[in-house]
Every structure is written in structure tokens, then in C-alpha cells.
Design a protein around this motif. Sequence first.
Motif, PDB file in Angstrom:
ATOM      1  N   MET A 174      45.356  38.078  42.700  1.00 61.36           N
ATOM      2  CA  MET A 174      44.896  37.324  41.547  1.00 61.36           C
ATOM      3  C   MET A 174      45.682  37.674  40.287  1.00 61.36           C
ATOM      4  O   MET A 174      45.849  36.856  39.397  1.00 61.36           O
ATOM      5  CB  MET A 174      43.405  37.549  41.327  1.00 61.36           C
ATOM      6  CG  MET A 174      42.530  36.731  42.274  1.00 61.36           C
ATOM      7  SD  MET A 174      42.704  34.926  42.067  1.00 61.36           S
ATOM      8  CE  MET A 174      43.982  34.537  43.295  1.00 61.36           C
ATOM      9  N   GLU A 175      46.183  38.902  40.193  1.00 61.92           N
ATOM     10  CA  GLU A 175      47.059  39.253  39.077  1.00 61.92           C
ATOM     11  C   GLU A 175      48.336  38.428  39.146  1.00 61.92           C
ATOM     12  O   GLU A 175      48.826  37.903  38.135  1.00 61.92           O
ATOM     13  CB  GLU A 175      47.378  40.750  39.100  1.00 61.92           C
ATOM     14  CG  GLU A 175      46.228  41.631  38.661  1.00 61.92           C
ATOM     15  CD  GLU A 175      46.561  43.111  38.763  1.00 61.92           C
ATOM     16  OE1 GLU A 175      47.561  43.451  39.432  1.00 61.92           O
ATOM     17  OE2 GLU A 175      45.830  43.913  38.166  1.00 61.92           O
TER      18      GLU A 175
ATOM     19  N   LYS B 252      39.305  39.056  35.045  1.00 62.48           N
ATOM     20  CA  LYS B 252      39.935  39.969  34.100  1.00 62.48           C
ATOM     21  C   LYS B 252      41.377  40.262  34.479  1.00 62.48           C
ATOM     22  O   LYS B 252      42.150  40.762  33.688  1.00 62.48           O
ATOM     23  CB  LYS B 252      39.137  41.275  34.020  1.00 62.48           C
ATOM     24  CG  LYS B 252      37.745  41.114  33.399  1.00 62.48           C
ATOM     25  CD  LYS B 252      37.034  42.436  33.329  1.00 62.48           C
ATOM     26  CE  LYS B 252      35.658  42.295  32.692  1.00 62.48           C
ATOM     27  NZ  LYS B 252      34.940  43.583  32.638  1.00 62.48           N
ATOM     28  N   HIS B 253      41.735  39.960  35.731  1.00 62.42           N
ATOM     29  CA  HIS B 253      43.087  40.237  36.191  1.00 62.42           C
ATOM     30  C   HIS B 253      44.117  39.413  35.427  1.00 62.42           C
ATOM     31  O   HIS B 253      45.305  39.717  35.448  1.00 62.42           O
ATOM     32  CB  HIS B 253      43.210  39.915  37.679  1.00 62.42           C
ATOM     33  CG  HIS B 253      42.140  40.546  38.508  1.00 62.42           C
ATOM     34  ND1 HIS B 253      41.661  41.805  38.263  1.00 62.42           N
ATOM     35  CD2 HIS B 253      41.453  40.072  39.579  1.00 62.42           C
ATOM     36  CE1 HIS B 253      40.718  42.096  39.168  1.00 62.42           C
ATOM     37  NE2 HIS B 253      40.578  41.055  39.958  1.00 62.42           N
TER      38      HIS B 253
ATOM     39  N   GLN C  12      40.166  36.754  46.676  1.00 61.93           N
ATOM     40  CA  GLN C  12      39.253  37.879  46.444  1.00 61.93           C
ATOM     41  C   GLN C  12      39.992  39.197  46.231  1.00 61.93           C
ATOM     42  O   GLN C  12      39.367  40.220  45.966  1.00 61.93           O
ATOM     43  CB  GLN C  12      38.303  38.013  47.645  1.00 61.93           C
ATOM     44  CG  GLN C  12      37.363  36.832  47.804  1.00 61.93           C
ATOM     45  CD  GLN C  12      36.500  36.943  49.052  1.00 61.93           C
ATOM     46  OE1 GLN C  12      36.899  37.535  50.051  1.00 61.93           O
ATOM     47  NE2 GLN C  12      35.299  36.380  48.989  1.00 61.93           N
ATOM     48  N   ASN C  13      41.328  39.149  46.293  1.00 57.21           N
ATOM     49  CA  ASN C  13      42.130  40.354  46.161  1.00 57.21           C
ATOM     50  C   ASN C  13      42.662  40.501  44.734  1.00 57.21           C
ATOM     51  O   ASN C  13      43.261  39.570  44.190  1.00 57.21           O
ATOM     52  CB  ASN C  13      43.296  40.296  47.160  1.00 57.21           C
ATOM     53  CG  ASN C  13      44.175  41.523  47.083  1.00 57.21           C
ATOM     54  OD1 ASN C  13      45.125  41.565  46.300  1.00 57.21           O
ATOM     55  ND2 ASN C  13      43.872  42.529  47.892  1.00 57.21           N
ATOM     56  N   LYS C  14      42.461  41.665  44.134  1.00 54.82           N
ATOM     57  CA  LYS C  14      42.856  41.895  42.746  1.00 54.82           C
ATOM     58  C   LYS C  14      44.353  41.703  42.543  1.00 54.82           C
ATOM     59  O   LYS C  14      44.786  41.014  41.603  1.00 54.82           O
ATOM     60  CB  LYS C  14      42.462  43.314  42.311  1.00 54.82           C
ATOM     61  CG  LYS C  14      42.914  43.667  40.896  1.00 54.82           C
ATOM     62  CD  LYS C  14      42.509  45.088  40.527  1.00 54.82           C
ATOM     63  CE  LYS C  14      43.015  45.449  39.146  1.00 54.82           C
ATOM     64  NZ  LYS C  14      42.652  46.838  38.762  1.00 54.82           N
ATOM     65  N   THR C  15      45.170  42.284  43.394  1.00 53.72           N
ATOM     66  CA  THR C  15      46.626  42.182  43.244  1.00 53.72           C
ATOM     67  C   THR C  15      47.096  40.734  43.356  1.00 53.72           C
ATOM     68  O   THR C  15      47.935  40.278  42.567  1.00 53.72           O
ATOM     69  CB  THR C  15      47.337  43.038  44.311  1.00 53.72           C
ATOM     70  OG1 THR C  15      46.929  44.399  44.164  1.00 53.72           O
ATOM     71  CG2 THR C  15      48.846  42.939  44.152  1.00 53.72           C
TER      72      THR C  15
END
Length: 244
Positions: free
Chosen positions: A213-214, A2-3, A208-211
Amino acid sequence: MKHFSAAFLFLLLLGGRPAAAQVAADTLPGQAKFTRQLAARLCTSIQEAGQKQPFEQLSPKQADDLFMRLMLAGMGDQATEFSALLTAAKSRKLNTNKLGQEVGLAAVKHLSNDCPGSMSLLLRTSSAQRELGSKNSKSSNDISAEEKAVLQPMADTVCAKIAAEDARLPLKKRTATQRYELMTTLMQTTVLKNMNGLLTVYSMEQIQNKTSMEAFGIKLATLMMTRCPAYLIMLGEDKQKSQR
């Protein structure tokens, strides 16, 4: 995954948020023709400028200045036609500033369909960088040679799959939800199939990190914008409409 959604808002390249009482593309006689001709001139001039200096080397301010200079030059080549549009707008008591904004945004949309290579300049502009979340002078869509070697084939794959889906059932005939779900599925499957390649440029911790992957999503979408921008802009429009 979703990122990745934030990377689809490229309709905002010129800060083109929805405005009240916008002038439709065919409101004034000759407006649609003028916009198409302006986009064609911009396409040629942007391509010529890109041959002199890679747009990836431009700062946001330099990209702003270059695009504005090319835009004004294109309008200057059609000064008579643009003056006629302004006169017609005034006679109908339409806002001429909004007319100019609509012409500019419509020209960009023409470029996205007919001149996707021009997106590499637009993505460097300060408006695009703000939407991408860049900080200070660093561009959020800066992509290293190592990353590009892995991400470019992925971007090409997603664009090819979208084009195939569009040929099967035009995206314009699908709902906004269907378009979003299609893009999400294509992105997810492409990422998973290329995970080994991704692990050569990103660590498992980054994946695995949201930032992280954004940032990855922005870079992948940036490369897609130079191949199939019309599809991403369509998703950006869907997102805008949902927020009104």
C-alpha cells in the motif's frame, strides 16, 4: 491509509531540506522576477524535451542530467540578470550557493503551480527517487499500463475534489492538520469507491499489506503530481515544518 503520507513529501524533489539562513524570494532586487522567468523558460523546454522522449523511459541519472542541462540553459538565457543577482548577494555578504539553491527551489514551486506537466520529469530524478524509496535502478513510481488505467482516474478525482475544496475555503487559510485530514479523507473515500477496480490490478493480499500500500500510495501521488502538484507540495512543506 496512513501509508500514503510518505508520498506527500515532494517538496524534497531536489533534495531541498530546510537550510539555515535561506535567502527569501524577494531578498534581492529582481530575484522574484528572475525566478518567474526561469520557471517559464523551464516549462517550455521541459515540454519540448518530453515531446522528443517520454520521461518515463529515463533513468534517474538521465533525468538528473536533463533537468540540470535545462536549468543551466535557462539561467544562461538570463546570464546578465543572474550575474547581477550574484553581485548583489556578494555585496550583502549572502551565501551565493544558497542563493542558487533558493532560486532553483522557487522555480520548481512555480512549475508546480503553472506547469504541472513538468513534474513528470522531476519525479524521475535521483533526489525524488531517493525520497520515494527506490532501490538500485528501479524507479518507485514506475506504473504499468494496467495500473495507470485504474489509478489515473482516481488521481484526477482526488485533484478535482481538492480544487473544489480549495475554491470553497483556500487551503492556505486552513491549518496544517486540517489540510492533512482533508487529503487523507479524500484519498480514503476515493480508494474505497474504486476498490473493485483496484482488485483488477492488485490482490486482496496486496491491498492488506503495508508495504504494497505504500508503493500504491506513491504511484497514486505520482500521478497526482502531474495534475495538482501545488497541493502535495503544500503538504510536504507542512511535514517539514512539523519536523523542525
